[in-house]
Design an enzyme around this catalytic site. Sequence first.
Site, PDB file in Angstrom:
ATOM      1  N   ASP A 209      44.211  35.803  36.092  1.00 23.23           N
ATOM      2  CA  ASP A 209      43.523  37.065  35.849  1.00 23.23           C
ATOM      3  C   ASP A 209      42.779  37.516  37.107  1.00 23.23           C
ATOM      4  OD1 ASP A 209      42.634  39.021  33.820  1.00 23.23           O
ATOM      5  OD2 ASP A 209      40.644  38.254  34.287  1.00 23.23           O
ATOM      6  N   GLU A 269      47.982  38.253  38.617  1.00 27.53           N
ATOM      7  CA  GLU A 269      47.662  39.649  38.319  1.00 27.53           C
ATOM      8  C   GLU A 269      46.859  40.163  39.507  1.00 27.53           C
ATOM      9  OE1 GLU A 269      45.091  42.615  35.454  1.00 27.53           O
ATOM     10  OE2 GLU A 269      44.241  40.817  36.308  1.00 27.53           O
TER      11      GLU A 269
END
Length: 546
Positions: A209, A269
Amino acid sequence: MTELPAWWRDAVIYQVYIRSFADGDGDGVGDIAGLRSRLSYLDDLGVDAIWINPWYRSPMVDAGYDVADYRDIDPLFGTLAEAEELLREAHQHGIRVIVDLVPNHCSDAHPWFRAALAAGPGSAERERFWFRPGRGEHGELPPTDWMSRFGGPAWTRVTEPDGTPGEWYLHLFAPQQPDFNWDNPEVRAEFEDILRFWLDRGVDGFRIDVAHGLAKDATLPDLGYVDDVFGRPSRSNHPHWDRDEVHEVYRAWRTVTDAYDGHRAFVAEAWVAGPEQLVRYLHPGRLHTAFNFDFLACPWRADDLRKVIDTTLDWHATVGAPPTWVLSNHDVVRHVTRYGREATGHEDARRQYGVPVDLELGTRRARAAALLMLALPGGAYVYQGEELGLPEVEDIPEHLLQDPTWERTGHTVRGRDGCRVPLPWSGQQPPFGFGADTAAPWLPQPEEWRTRTVEAQRGDRASMLEFYRAALRIRRELPALGEGDLAWDDDVPDGVLSFTREPGFRCVVNLSARPVPLPEQRVVLLSSATTQDNTLPPDAAAWLLS
Ligand code: GLC
């Protein structure tokens, strides 16, 4: 021992947004029990792996991206023992499992943050985060002008243990998500240990993330302007996005995963400026793969798509990493809706929230886009519900909105709930088999979804679900698909993308306004629309074999 092939180089990975996938315990929120009960659905769909959004203990301020304990499952989703069972069962189905790691920030309920608040200024506990005195005569102004991605300043002032107004701490997202200080060796050691914790339990990889956010410029300079809160880094040497130092972290992580057998893989990401910046995450010895958001963000236009595909392939070739292709996820407007409007890019979608959509057009394009995506070299991601052709839900009543963006922007940006509505499985009315009939799903499902349930689509050859199943089956069977090269066919009309992959495969996508003839002497393996007299209608794609 014989080396297994590196599965992640051409895997189709299905994103399980767990709170909206299937609810096993009947409380209106999806969970591990629900996911376990639907593994055969995923097997039958034909995906190679799943990525599960955060399932850790969390106050759920940002749907679990505010983690209070990285080594336990939140009771909302189940238990650690159930997670272990899930891993075992998924593997029995031949499905690999990627978990979501959230290293940029934790929850303000994390023991380290609580300890930092209690320990006060100058303590070692505060060094794990970014605590700083405020500016202004009484420290009443934030230390920098940085903005939170969910709106408002990226700093919040704390009350010190003695009750006085005190230091400020950094949070690039919600105030309940304090950013870790990755210059601190304890933070680094802790995350390497967390990686091992999940690797020991058999996970096949990690989705990282906000992978581009970990490193900060420790001198904490002002930015000097307001960043677009949803945008990409607005300049090079940005004080908190995509800094060079972040790659040291990933080099260290790679030595952790490389010590395990069976090809454990990372996917980053990273919302960075472009492919040149993205592949820096994929240098040998760093991460394996990264989401290709340029493809997701690209408008439905032949020239733009071709450019994105070419630059993606060229830049990935420089580092020897396979590209990935992705159309939707839990943070963006679903592509059936994006493609059903006049301006079709990701940025356009944000601006056009609530503008009428031609869903028939969007669906036609989404089918064509799926064939394009699944024919390109490398790996691909399918976001749960895209195989059902789900559109964005843009009329969720305001009082039910859950995304912190809604509050943080003073009710101006509705946020991402519209792509997170629980899946419709069966039946004629909500909750459509998502969970118990007695429990309302955590976000309301549109009545019209009765025609889009898994049950309604299964066995209907014209449905999106059967179309995805067919595409995934053919992709597995054809040696030309997966990793490898493509060659563009340039003898095609304007607005048409056509490429060949050896042996003998061709993908044709018609983005023009006219039907185009398909090459003769080729068998149509799969088409996203009815092809008549060997012509492909507008907004359609076909897979051909010679
Ligand atoms: C990522 C996640 C998003 C989350 C944010 C903060 O962008 O995909 O859902 O809100 O990080 O963790």
